[in-house]
Write a protein that holds these residues in place. Structure first.
Motif, PDB file in Angstrom:
ATOM      1  N   ASN A   1      62.203  34.166  29.095  1.00  0.00           N
ATOM      2  CA  ASN A   1      60.992  33.526  28.570  1.00  0.00           C
ATOM      3  C   ASN A   1      60.981  31.999  28.711  1.00  0.00           C
ATOM      4  O   ASN A   1      60.006  31.360  28.323  1.00  0.00           O
ATOM      5  N   ASP A   2      62.032  31.397  29.245  1.00  0.00           N
ATOM      6  CA  ASP A   2      62.020  29.949  29.480  1.00  0.00           C
ATOM      7  C   ASP A   2      61.184  29.638  30.716  1.00  0.00           C
ATOM      8  O   ASP A   2      61.098  30.441  31.653  1.00  0.00           O
ATOM      9  N   PHE A   3      60.588  28.442  30.729  1.00  0.00           N
ATOM     10  CA  PHE A   3      59.696  28.025  31.807  1.00  0.00           C
ATOM     11  C   PHE A   3      59.546  26.511  31.749  1.00  0.00           C
ATOM     12  O   PHE A   3      60.026  25.860  30.819  1.00  0.00           O
ATOM     13  N   TYR A   4      58.861  25.973  32.752  1.00  0.00           N
ATOM     14  CA  TYR A   4      58.437  24.571  32.725  1.00  0.00           C
ATOM     15  C   TYR A   4      57.063  24.544  33.367  1.00  0.00           C
ATOM     16  O   TYR A   4      56.915  24.836  34.547  1.00  0.00           O
ATOM     17  N   ASP A   5      56.042  24.204  32.594  1.00  0.00           N
ATOM     18  CA  ASP A   5      54.656  24.269  33.050  1.00  0.00           C
ATOM     19  C   ASP A   5      54.358  23.152  34.055  1.00  0.00           C
ATOM     20  O   ASP A   5      55.191  22.290  34.330  1.00  0.00           O
ATOM     21  N   TRP A   6      53.142  23.135  34.571  1.00  0.00           N
ATOM     22  CA  TRP A   6      52.717  22.159  35.573  1.00  0.00           C
ATOM     23  C   TRP A   6      52.982  20.733  35.096  1.00  0.00           C
ATOM     24  O   TRP A   6      52.642  20.369  33.978  1.00  0.00           O
ATOM     25  N   HIS A   7      53.599  19.930  35.970  1.00  0.00           N
ATOM     26  CA  HIS A   7      53.873  18.532  35.675  1.00  0.00           C
ATOM     27  C   HIS A   7      54.175  17.798  36.973  1.00  0.00           C
ATOM     28  O   HIS A   7      54.336  18.413  38.025  1.00  0.00           O
TER      29      HIS A   7
ATOM     30  N   ARG B   1      62.096  22.715  23.808  1.00  0.00           N
ATOM     31  CA  ARG B   1      61.271  23.829  23.332  1.00  0.00           C
ATOM     32  C   ARG B   1      59.929  23.279  22.885  1.00  0.00           C
ATOM     33  O   ARG B   1      59.759  22.861  21.743  1.00  0.00           O
ATOM     34  N   THR B   2      58.987  23.213  23.800  1.00  0.00           N
ATOM     35  CA  THR B   2      57.628  22.785  23.481  1.00  0.00           C
ATOM     36  C   THR B   2      56.666  23.789  24.095  1.00  0.00           C
ATOM     37  O   THR B   2      57.094  24.749  24.742  1.00  0.00           O
TER      38      THR B   2
ATOM     39  N   LYS C   1      54.902  23.152  26.586  1.00  0.00           N
ATOM     40  CA  LYS C   1      54.868  22.843  28.012  1.00  0.00           C
ATOM     41  C   LYS C   1      56.148  23.243  28.738  1.00  0.00           C
ATOM     42  O   LYS C   1      56.127  23.505  29.930  1.00  0.00           O
ATOM     43  N   LYS C   2      57.257  23.292  28.012  1.00  0.00           N
ATOM     44  CA  LYS C   2      58.528  23.623  28.666  1.00  0.00           C
ATOM     45  C   LYS C   2      59.513  24.206  27.668  1.00  0.00           C
ATOM     46  O   LYS C   2      59.516  23.842  26.496  1.00  0.00           O
ATOM     47  N   GLN C   3      60.337  25.109  28.178  1.00  0.00           N
ATOM     48  CA  GLN C   3      61.408  25.696  27.382  1.00  0.00           C
ATOM     49  C   GLN C   3      62.604  25.904  28.288  1.00  0.00           C
ATOM     50  O   GLN C   3      62.568  26.742  29.187  1.00  0.00           O
ATOM     51  N   HIS C   4      63.646  25.119  28.088  1.00  0.00           N
ATOM     52  CA  HIS C   4      64.921  25.255  28.783  1.00  0.00           C
ATOM     53  C   HIS C   4      65.882  24.247  28.183  1.00  0.00           C
ATOM     54  O   HIS C   4      65.493  23.426  27.374  1.00  0.00           O
ATOM     55  N   THR C   5      67.146  24.328  28.554  1.00  0.00           N
ATOM     56  CA  THR C   5      68.117  23.361  28.054  1.00  0.00           C
ATOM     57  C   THR C   5      68.565  22.459  29.196  1.00  0.00           C
ATOM     58  O   THR C   5      68.570  22.864  30.364  1.00  0.00           O
ATOM     59  N   ILE C   6      68.953  21.230  28.837  1.00  0.00           N
ATOM     60  CA  ILE C   6      69.345  20.209  29.812  1.00  0.00           C
ATOM     61  C   ILE C   6      70.709  19.645  29.428  1.00  0.00           C
ATOM     62  O   ILE C   6      70.963  19.350  28.256  1.00  0.00           O
ATOM     63  N   ALA C   7      71.557  19.477  30.437  1.00  0.00           N
ATOM     64  CA  ALA C   7      72.807  18.740  30.287  1.00  0.00           C
ATOM     65  C   ALA C   7      72.847  17.710  31.414  1.00  0.00           C
ATOM     66  O   ALA C   7      72.416  17.997  32.535  1.00  0.00           O
ATOM     67  N   THR C   8      73.337  16.522  31.124  1.00  0.00           N
ATOM     68  CA  THR C   8      73.413  15.464  32.127  1.00  0.00           C
ATOM     69  C   THR C   8      74.819  15.403  32.701  1.00  0.00           C
ATOM     70  O   THR C   8      75.802  15.414  31.967  1.00  0.00           O
TER      71      THR C   8
END
Length: 181
Positions: free
Chosen positions: A94-100, A39-40, A42-49
């Protein structure tokens, strides 16, 4: 299905998993511990490995087979392998991941991320938004269908547009290799 965008030497889409396999992967991923809540601004989502083990070995094998079949006619990178664990990314409203980009720079020593891949695990009818955009010579907007993988050169700028409704679950993979020369 094989999608040929304007910069086909840098990206392609192909079927990777069936609907049933995606459902199986998704159910398995629900048991994984969420490692990162990103949650920044630049990006909002959750990650699991997803660890490489007896339950997930077939998934990793399929991903390796897919890049081995397609790489010679697209990227033509040498020595690609899945050098990092697969990640499961979950996006809600509303989750996203901006340009990277997936590489910070072109390091002189391996491993180097060369190809990035995102596979949609759930039905695209379950959410609105969440399209991938990629910049190379122009900007491509791509909406995947369940089981499709978008493969692209890791040095290309890309983003995930905001989810406007529902939940999107995707698998993220990086294929590493020797340094660029």
């Amino acid at each position: 299905m094989f999608y040929e965008p304007s910069q086909k030497q840098w990206l392609f889409i192909t079927d990777v998993f069936s609907k049933e396999e995606c459902d199986q992967i998704s159910a398995y991923s629900d048991m994984l511990e969420i490692e990162e809540d990103t949650r920044t601004d630049k990006k909002q989502h959750t990650i699991a490995t997803m660890p490489m083990n007896n339950e997930s070995g077939w998934i990793y094998q399929r991903l390796i087979q897919t890049i081995e079949i397609t790489n010679p006619n697209t990227f033509q990178f040498t020595g690609l392998y899945t050098g990092e664990p697969v990640q499961i990314a979950t996006y809600v409203e509303n989750d996203f991941y901006d340009w990277h980009i997936d590489v910070v720079e072109f390091p002189s020593s391996p491993p180097v991320r060369k190809v990035s891949c995102s596979v949609l695990l759930n039905d695209s009818a379950e959410f609105d938004g969440g399209e991938m955009q990629i910049r190379a010579w122009n900007e491509e907007t791509i909406k995947l269908e369940q089981g499709q993988g978008l493969f692209f050169a890791s040095f290309l700028q890309h983003r995930v547009l905001p989810i406007t409704d529902g939940l999107q679950k995707s698998m993220v993979i990086w294929y590493n290799g020797p340094s660029f020369t």
